[in-house]
Write a protein that holds these residues in place. Structure first.
Motif, PDB file in Angstrom:
ATOM      1  N   TRP A  98       0.869  -1.135   0.027  1.00  0.00           N
ATOM      2  CA  TRP A  98       0.021  -0.030  -0.047  1.00  0.00           C
ATOM      3  C   TRP A  98       0.589   1.291  -0.189  1.00  0.00           C
ATOM      4  O   TRP A  98       0.429   2.364  -0.577  1.00  0.00           O
ATOM      5  N   ARG A  99       2.025   1.176   0.527  1.00  0.00           N
ATOM      6  CA  ARG A  99       2.991   2.484   0.556  1.00  0.00           C
ATOM      7  C   ARG A  99       3.374   3.187  -0.776  1.00  0.00           C
ATOM      8  O   ARG A  99       3.356   4.291  -0.893  1.00  0.00           O
ATOM      9  N   GLN A 100       3.279   2.238  -1.761  1.00  0.00           N
ATOM     10  CA  GLN A 100       3.637   2.997  -3.181  1.00  0.00           C
ATOM     11  C   GLN A 100       2.594   3.916  -3.514  1.00  0.00           C
ATOM     12  O   GLN A 100       2.859   4.982  -3.908  1.00  0.00           O
ATOM     13  N   GLY A 101       1.233   3.282  -3.485  1.00  0.00           N
ATOM     14  CA  GLY A 101       0.432   4.141  -3.802  1.00  0.00           C
ATOM     15  C   GLY A 101       0.200   5.411  -2.964  1.00  0.00           C
ATOM     16  O   GLY A 101      -0.279   6.615  -3.477  1.00  0.00           O
ATOM     17  N   ALA A 102       0.434   5.271  -1.661  1.00  0.00           N
ATOM     18  CA  ALA A 102       0.222   6.240  -0.772  1.00  0.00           C
ATOM     19  C   ALA A 102       1.111   7.408  -1.115  1.00  0.00           C
ATOM     20  O   ALA A 102       0.882   8.694  -0.926  1.00  0.00           O
ATOM     21  N   ASP A 103       2.531   6.904  -1.390  1.00  0.00           N
ATOM     22  CA  ASP A 103       3.805   7.909  -1.686  1.00  0.00           C
ATOM     23  C   ASP A 103       3.274   8.775  -2.962  1.00  0.00           C
ATOM     24  O   ASP A 103       3.549   9.918  -2.885  1.00  0.00           O
ATOM     25  N   ALA A 104       2.630   8.003  -3.750  1.00  0.00           N
ATOM     26  CA  ALA A 104       2.074   8.903  -5.226  1.00  0.00           C
ATOM     27  C   ALA A 104       1.249   9.802  -4.603  1.00  0.00           C
ATOM     28  O   ALA A 104       1.192  10.727  -5.382  1.00  0.00           O
ATOM     29  N   ARG A 105       0.166   9.506  -3.890  1.00  0.00           N
ATOM     30  CA  ARG A 105      -0.955  10.200  -3.394  1.00  0.00           C
ATOM     31  C   ARG A 105      -0.357  11.540  -2.803  1.00  0.00           C
ATOM     32  O   ARG A 105      -0.822  12.705  -2.898  1.00  0.00           O
ATOM     33  N   ILE A 106       0.684  11.364  -1.794  1.00  0.00           N
ATOM     34  CA  ILE A 106       1.110  12.399  -1.049  1.00  0.00           C
ATOM     35  C   ILE A 106       2.014  13.291  -2.043  1.00  0.00           C
ATOM     36  O   ILE A 106       1.635  14.522  -1.870  1.00  0.00           O
ATOM     37  N   ALA A 107       2.512  12.818  -3.010  1.00  0.00           N
ATOM     38  CA  ALA A 107       3.364  13.825  -4.037  1.00  0.00           C
ATOM     39  C   ALA A 107       2.363  14.608  -4.651  1.00  0.00           C
ATOM     40  O   ALA A 107       2.705  15.598  -5.027  1.00  0.00           O
ATOM     41  N   LYS A 108       1.413  13.914  -5.066  1.00  0.00           N
ATOM     42  CA  LYS A 108       0.463  14.702  -5.775  1.00  0.00           C
ATOM     43  C   LYS A 108      -0.534  15.515  -5.226  1.00  0.00           C
ATOM     44  O   LYS A 108      -0.719  16.869  -5.473  1.00  0.00           O
ATOM     45  N   TYR A 109      -1.067  15.252  -3.932  1.00  0.00           N
ATOM     46  CA  TYR A 109      -2.296  15.971  -3.341  1.00  0.00           C
ATOM     47  C   TYR A 109      -1.400  16.843  -1.903  1.00  0.00           C
ATOM     48  O   TYR A 109      -2.056  18.034  -1.658  1.00  0.00           O
ATOM     49  N   ARG A 110      -0.225  16.601  -1.527  1.00  0.00           N
ATOM     50  CA  ARG A 110       0.133  16.893  -0.347  1.00  0.00           C
ATOM     51  C   ARG A 110       1.356  17.842  -0.596  1.00  0.00           C
ATOM     52  O   ARG A 110       2.007  18.357   0.466  1.00  0.00           O
ATOM     53  N   THR A 111       2.104  17.908  -1.591  1.00  0.00           N
ATOM     54  CA  THR A 111       3.014  18.711  -1.776  1.00  0.00           C
ATOM     55  C   THR A 111       3.068  19.653  -2.966  1.00  0.00           C
ATOM     56  O   THR A 111       1.958  19.395  -3.844  1.00  0.00           O
ATOM     57  N   ALA A 112       3.765  20.711  -3.142  1.00  0.00           N
ATOM     58  CA  ALA A 112       3.649  21.766  -4.086  1.00  0.00           C
ATOM     59  C   ALA A 112       5.001  22.283  -4.484  1.00  0.00           C
ATOM     60  O   ALA A 112       5.703  22.240  -3.351  1.00  0.00           O
ATOM     61  N   PRO A 113       5.385  22.732  -5.824  1.00  0.00           N
ATOM     62  CA  PRO A 113       6.680  23.568  -5.957  1.00  0.00           C
ATOM     63  C   PRO A 113       6.755  24.658  -5.168  1.00  0.00           C
ATOM     64  O   PRO A 113       6.035  25.432  -4.645  1.00  0.00           O
ATOM     65  N   LEU A 114       8.107  24.941  -4.427  1.00  0.00           N
ATOM     66  CA  LEU A 114       8.495  26.196  -3.625  1.00  0.00           C
ATOM     67  C   LEU A 114       9.246  26.789  -4.469  1.00  0.00           C
ATOM     68  O   LEU A 114      10.602  26.221  -4.684  1.00  0.00           O
ATOM     69  N   ILE A 115       9.441  27.958  -4.512  1.00  0.00           N
ATOM     70  CA  ILE A 115      10.116  28.877  -5.304  1.00  0.00           C
ATOM     71  C   ILE A 115      10.842  29.854  -4.553  1.00  0.00           C
ATOM     72  O   ILE A 115       9.964  30.569  -3.852  1.00  0.00           O
ATOM     73  N   VAL A 116      12.058  29.985  -4.282  1.00  0.00           N
ATOM     74  CA  VAL A 116      12.774  30.876  -3.513  1.00  0.00           C
ATOM     75  C   VAL A 116      13.525  31.832  -4.422  1.00  0.00           C
ATOM     76  O   VAL A 116      14.332  31.580  -5.187  1.00  0.00           O
ATOM     77  N   ARG A 117      13.286  33.273  -4.147  1.00  0.00           N
ATOM     78  CA  ARG A 117      14.110  34.395  -4.974  1.00  0.00           C
ATOM     79  C   ARG A 117      14.863  35.157  -3.936  1.00  0.00           C
ATOM     80  O   ARG A 117      14.196  35.430  -2.872  1.00  0.00           O
ATOM     81  N   ARG A 129       5.455  23.556  10.967  1.00  0.00           N
ATOM     82  CA  ARG A 129       4.369  22.885  11.279  1.00  0.00           C
ATOM     83  C   ARG A 129       3.751  22.550  10.139  1.00  0.00           C
ATOM     84  O   ARG A 129       3.486  23.475   9.222  1.00  0.00           O
ATOM     85  N   HIS A 130       2.892  21.506   9.942  1.00  0.00           N
ATOM     86  CA  HIS A 130       2.082  20.966   9.044  1.00  0.00           C
ATOM     87  C   HIS A 130       0.931  21.889   8.971  1.00  0.00           C
ATOM     88  O   HIS A 130       0.261  22.410  10.009  1.00  0.00           O
ATOM     89  N   ALA A 131       0.332  22.220   7.820  1.00  0.00           N
ATOM     90  CA  ALA A 131      -1.058  22.805   7.852  1.00  0.00           C
ATOM     91  C   ALA A 131      -2.041  21.884   7.957  1.00  0.00           C
ATOM     92  O   ALA A 131      -3.084  22.380   8.744  1.00  0.00           O
ATOM     93  N   PHE A 132      -1.903  20.759   7.461  1.00  0.00           N
ATOM     94  CA  PHE A 132      -2.663  19.586   7.918  1.00  0.00           C
ATOM     95  C   PHE A 132      -2.647  19.259   9.517  1.00  0.00           C
ATOM     96  O   PHE A 132      -1.832  19.154   9.940  1.00  0.00           O
ATOM     97  N   GLY A 133      -3.807  19.082   9.967  1.00  0.00           N
ATOM     98  CA  GLY A 133      -3.790  18.900  11.568  1.00  0.00           C
ATOM     99  C   GLY A 133      -3.494  17.274  11.765  1.00  0.00           C
ATOM    100  O   GLY A 133      -4.582  16.491  12.384  1.00  0.00           O
ATOM    101  N   PHE A 134      -2.311  16.747  11.683  1.00  0.00           N
ATOM    102  CA  PHE A 134      -2.084  15.534  12.249  1.00  0.00           C
ATOM    103  C   PHE A 134      -2.142  15.388  13.679  1.00  0.00           C
ATOM    104  O   PHE A 134      -1.593  16.101  14.172  1.00  0.00           O
ATOM    105  N   GLY A 135      -3.048  14.366  14.098  1.00  0.00           N
ATOM    106  CA  GLY A 135      -3.099  14.399  15.312  1.00  0.00           C
ATOM    107  C   GLY A 135      -3.383  12.955  15.940  1.00  0.00           C
ATOM    108  O   GLY A 135      -3.466  11.780  15.157  1.00  0.00           O
ATOM    109  N   SER A 136      -3.330  12.931  17.282  1.00  0.00           N
ATOM    110  CA  SER A 136      -3.740  11.427  17.846  1.00  0.00           C
ATOM    111  C   SER A 136      -4.183  11.665  19.140  1.00  0.00           C
ATOM    112  O   SER A 136      -4.492  12.835  19.854  1.00  0.00           O
ATOM    113  N   THR A 137      -4.675  10.440  19.930  1.00  0.00           N
ATOM    114  CA  THR A 137      -4.892  10.700  21.263  1.00  0.00           C
ATOM    115  C   THR A 137      -3.649  10.769  22.201  1.00  0.00           C
ATOM    116  O   THR A 137      -2.619  10.378  21.828  1.00  0.00           O
ATOM    117  N   PHE A 138      -3.995  11.574  23.472  1.00  0.00           N
ATOM    118  CA  PHE A 138      -3.061  11.884  24.153  1.00  0.00           C
ATOM    119  C   PHE A 138      -3.558  11.341  25.697  1.00  0.00           C
ATOM    120  O   PHE A 138      -4.467  11.583  26.201  1.00  0.00           O
TER     121      PHE A 138
END
Length: 319
Positions: free
Chosen positions: A202-221, A241-250
């Protein structure tokens, strides 16, 4: 020292081959072995008695599940009293033969463990789902009683129709500790999950979705004070910090604990997560409104300290 026993769902065991060392203060409150009489067949399956060495084992064949309740089960009674918040330890020697033949990958077995009053089980001291491995071994679970059970009124019930499966059972044990016993002295099983291995499909497909939906180009001038581009500038960027709220029980009981394990728990939580749900403080049956006494007061104190801990670290809370 807290002993850790790891089990991963899938091809590895979900049980320990031998029952771990238990402190002398614990008392076994069940008669040894399984009940002498097989339960009657139910609409969700049946039990069989199979020879094994000099004795026998039971085979629980679950063929269906119910929307509500469980019927493929057996019980054992015990006479020892169990007070609210007292520590207990339940152990089941068993193995999964097969489960859910329609699944794409082998699934672990499941058992529902319910400890309560003999008449109705509504005075519930423990309600817990355990995971069973494919090799003979012990599944064990330390617990703190949610309700009191008077002497000569206790019952433990094991249900197997939580999914279609075939499970072999050899023994069931229940230990009770004296009041004030430190639960951290008991061994615990640490859960994993099916597909945890680094090369899981399952990890290969997950990595592809992360690259597509969770990343974007960063241009620094990089510009000098006059607005001209600085060539070959050395730039270092670190995400705060991530913009997405990765969380868990504490676990609120660990917020002020100064043991090495608790300190590591808090440090690891901060490294991995950016939001939290405090437990068991926000679970209804464990709130101070549902219980009285020192246990409720401690929960309320732990929750208050967790609120401060999360606020200081800008961790949003849900629950």
């Amino acid at each position: 020292m807290i002993l850790g026993y790891f089990f991963i769902l899938g091809n590895t065991n979900c049980t320990a081959q031998s029952l771990p060392f238990l402190p002398d203060e614990l008392t076994q409150v069940l008669e040894s072995g399984l009940p002498k009489t097989l339960p009657s067949p139910a609409e969700t399956g049946r039990f069989k008695k199979l020879p094994a060495g000099d004795g026998f084992v039971w085979l629980a064949e679950s063929t269906a599940t119910l929307k509500k309740g469980n019927k493929l089960a057996f019980s054992k009674t015990f006479d020892a009293p169990l007070k609210e918040d007292d520590v207990g330890f339940v152990a089941v020697r068993c193995r999964i033969v097969d489960a859910d033949n329609n699944a794409n990958e082998p699934r672990p077995g499941r058992v529902l463990i319910h400890i309560g009053d003999r008449e109705t089980l509504r005075q519930t001291a423990l309600y817990h789902k355990g995971t069973i491995g494919r090799e003979w071994g012990w599944y064990f679970h330390p617990f703190r009683a949610a309700r009191s059970l008077a002497a000569n009124t206790g019952r433990i019930r094991l249900s197997f129709d939580v999914q279609p499966q075939r499970v072999e059972i050899e023994d069931v044990r229940l230990y009770v500790a004296p009041s004030g016993f430190d639960m951290s002295r008991l061994p615990m099983m640490e859960a994993g999950y099916q597909g945890r291995e680094p090369d899981a499909p399952w990890r290969q497909g997950a990595d592809a979705r992360i690259a597509k939906y969770r990343t974007a180009p960063l241009i620094v001038r990089v510009l000098d004070p006059h607005g001209s581009t600085i060539q070959q500038a050395d730039v270092r960027i670190r995400m705060r910090r991530h913009a997405f709220g990765f969380g868990s029980t504490f676990q609120v009981r660990l917020v002020d604990d100064i043991s090495p394990d608790a300190i590591r728990y808090r440090q690891t939580f901060e490294e991995l997560f950016h939001a939290l749900v405090p437990v068991p403080a926000l679970i209804p049956q464990h709130t101070p409104h549902a219980k009285d006494g020192n246990y409720a007061n401690q929960l309320l104190s732990d929750l208050t300290n967790t609120l401060h801990w999360a606020h200081d670290r800008r961790l949003p809370m849900r629950g």
